[in-house]
Design a protein around this motif. Structure first.
Motif, PDB file in Angstrom:
ATOM      1  N   THR A   1      -4.661   0.777  -0.878  1.00  0.00           N
ATOM      2  CA  THR A   1      -4.165   0.372   0.446  1.00  0.00           C
ATOM      3  C   THR A   1      -3.231   1.409   1.070  1.00  0.00           C
ATOM      4  O   THR A   1      -2.734   1.209   2.168  1.00  0.00           O
ATOM      5  CB  THR A   1      -3.427  -0.988   0.372  1.00  0.00           C
ATOM      6  N   HIS A   2      -2.979   2.524   0.350  1.00  0.00           N
ATOM      7  CA  HIS A   2      -2.099   3.564   0.896  1.00  0.00           C
ATOM      8  C   HIS A   2      -2.771   4.921   0.866  1.00  0.00           C
ATOM      9  O   HIS A   2      -3.365   5.310  -0.131  1.00  0.00           O
ATOM     10  CB  HIS A   2      -0.799   3.653   0.091  1.00  0.00           C
TER      11      HIS A   2
ATOM     12  N   GLU B   1      -4.455   1.438  10.237  1.00  0.00           N
ATOM     13  CA  GLU B   1      -5.466   1.248   9.187  1.00  0.00           C
ATOM     14  C   GLU B   1      -5.567  -0.212   8.760  1.00  0.00           C
ATOM     15  O   GLU B   1      -6.654  -0.725   8.531  1.00  0.00           O
ATOM     16  CB  GLU B   1      -5.141   2.101   7.951  1.00  0.00           C
ATOM     17  N   ARG B   2      -4.408  -0.864   8.666  1.00  0.00           N
ATOM     18  CA  ARG B   2      -4.403  -2.268   8.231  1.00  0.00           C
ATOM     19  C   ARG B   2      -5.218  -3.115   9.210  1.00  0.00           C
ATOM     20  O   ARG B   2      -6.041  -3.933   8.800  1.00  0.00           O
ATOM     21  CB  ARG B   2      -2.964  -2.769   8.139  1.00  0.00           C
TER      22      ARG B   2
ATOM     23  N   ILE C   1      -8.730   1.896   1.724  1.00  0.00           N
ATOM     24  CA  ILE C   1      -8.286   2.743   2.840  1.00  0.00           C
ATOM     25  C   ILE C   1      -8.887   4.142   2.762  1.00  0.00           C
ATOM     26  O   ILE C   1      -9.146   4.785   3.776  1.00  0.00           O
ATOM     27  CB  ILE C   1      -6.737   2.829   2.883  1.00  0.00           C
TER      28      ILE C   1
END
Ligand code: DAH
Length: 356
Positions: free
Chosen positions: A214-215, A329-330, A341
């Motif tokens: 997620t990063h 992105e989220r 991601i």
């Protein structure tokens, strides 16, 4: 003359008679170049009839060799010239057929359409988000990705030893200069370059030493802020609620949870009702995406801290304001159901083509 010698003469004479001009018919009947070459090989190939006679010439006595040799060579020359003539005729015929065929227009465009490119999903979502704030009256600004520590941290009220300023968390270019870790630098720059009232929104890439599902070390944020006289938390709630409804549909529930960011007081995190498990009656069943809470965390916000106003030369007694920041992105991952991601930045056309 020995037995073999006279045998050889006889054999060659009979062979010549046998061959006669039969090769002419065979060549003439060959419909293709390959068939012609095969026919030629039957006469003059390694195991060809005429080749066999030529091999026998060694056994012919000297007195007969001259006459017989001339005959064999003459036949060989005839075979070669008949072969060459037929080869040329076949080539001419295929060229004529090509010329007589329906014309082929080399200048016609290819039948398969040229594949059209399209925006990257991040660019699309970014522009959608900016358009919402533009509709709400915000002006679009931009700021640099290589930024002074002062604009990225200090003027925003980060204490000098804040963990975000650590070597481990940020990409430093040189002492006092780094890749911005958020788009909040635009607040500082805009507030320093224009007097209030201000309503500004900005989007761009930001950088952090983070890399997992997620990063990404490079990602995108939207930053917005509004500064004027008598701005209160009510306006902040109003703007962000309107934003959530435009992004996720009318009636989308919004909640504000107290949170801490150095440059706001009070600070809050904003959740929107999970769009994946929403039920027709307005409640939410809970799902994997919202981790069964019924809420999706989408942004950080708060009332701009007086210390920020002091650092940028705005009178905190006269002006108040709010600010917010969110990750592009989220929003894209939620909208398109993208689980990792990193898929967004691998530039694999098989992935990106799904968002045409
Ligand atoms: N800069 C924050 C971050 O990168 C996001 C943010 C939070 C921006 C609160 C704001 C704000 O303007 O008021 O996580």
């Amino acid at each position: 003359m020995g037995a073999d010698a006279s045998g050889a003469v006889l054999e060659i004479e009979q062979g010549l008679t046998g061959l006669g001009t039969s090769f002419r018919d065979a060549f003439a009947a060959a419909p293709t170049e390959q068939a012609l070459r095969d026919a030629h090989a039957r006469v003059l190939g390694k195991k060809g009839d005429l080749t066999a006679l030529l091999k026998r010439m060694g056994a012919v006595p000297a007195e007969a060799r001259k006459v017989l040799g001339e005959q064999v060579n003459a036949l060989k020359a005839e075979v070669e010239s008949a072969f060459a003539a037929r080869l040329a005729a076949l080539a001419r015929a295929s060229r004529d057929a090509e010329l007589a065929a329906t014309p082929f227009d080399l200048s016609l465009p290819a039948r398969v359409g040229t594949p059209r490119g399209h925006e990257h999903p991040i660019a699309r979502v970014r522009d959608d988000l900016l358009a919402i704030f533009r509709d709400l009256g915000f002006v679009v600004a931009s700021g640099p990705e290589v930024e002074f520590e002062a604009n990225n941290f200090t003027r925003l009220g980060f204490p000098p030893d804040h963990p975000a300023t650590d070597m481990q968390d940020s990409f430093w270019v040189s002492p006092g200069i780094l890749l911005r870790t958020h788009t909040s630098n635009v607040q500082v720059r805009e507030m320093m370059s224009r007097p209030p009232p201000l309503a500004v929104v900005s989007a761009g890439a930001v950088y952090r030493r983070d890399d997992d599902v997620t990063h990404s070390p490079m990602f995108h944020q939207i930053e917005g802020f509004l500064v004027a006289e008598r701005v209160s938390f009510a306006e902040l709630k109003g703007v962000l609620t309107a934003f959530a409804e435009r992004l996720y549909g009318p009636g989308t529930p919004v909640r504000f949870r107290p949170s801490y960011f150095p440059f706001v007081e009070p600070g809050a995190e904003v959740d929107v009702g999970c769009v994946f498990c929403a039920l027709p009656d307005g409640t939410r069943g809970g799902c994997r995406v919202c981790k069964h809470t019924g809420w999706l965390e989408v942004l950080g916000c708060g009332m701009i801290h007086p210390v920020v106003f002091e650092h940028v030369g705005i009178d905190p007694e006269k002006y108040t304001g709010f600010a917010f920041g969110l990750g592009v992105e989220r929003v894209a991952m939620l909208r398109y159901g993208i689980p990792d991601i990193r898929l967004l930045f691998e530039n694999d056309p098989r992935m990106l083509a799904q968002f045409g």
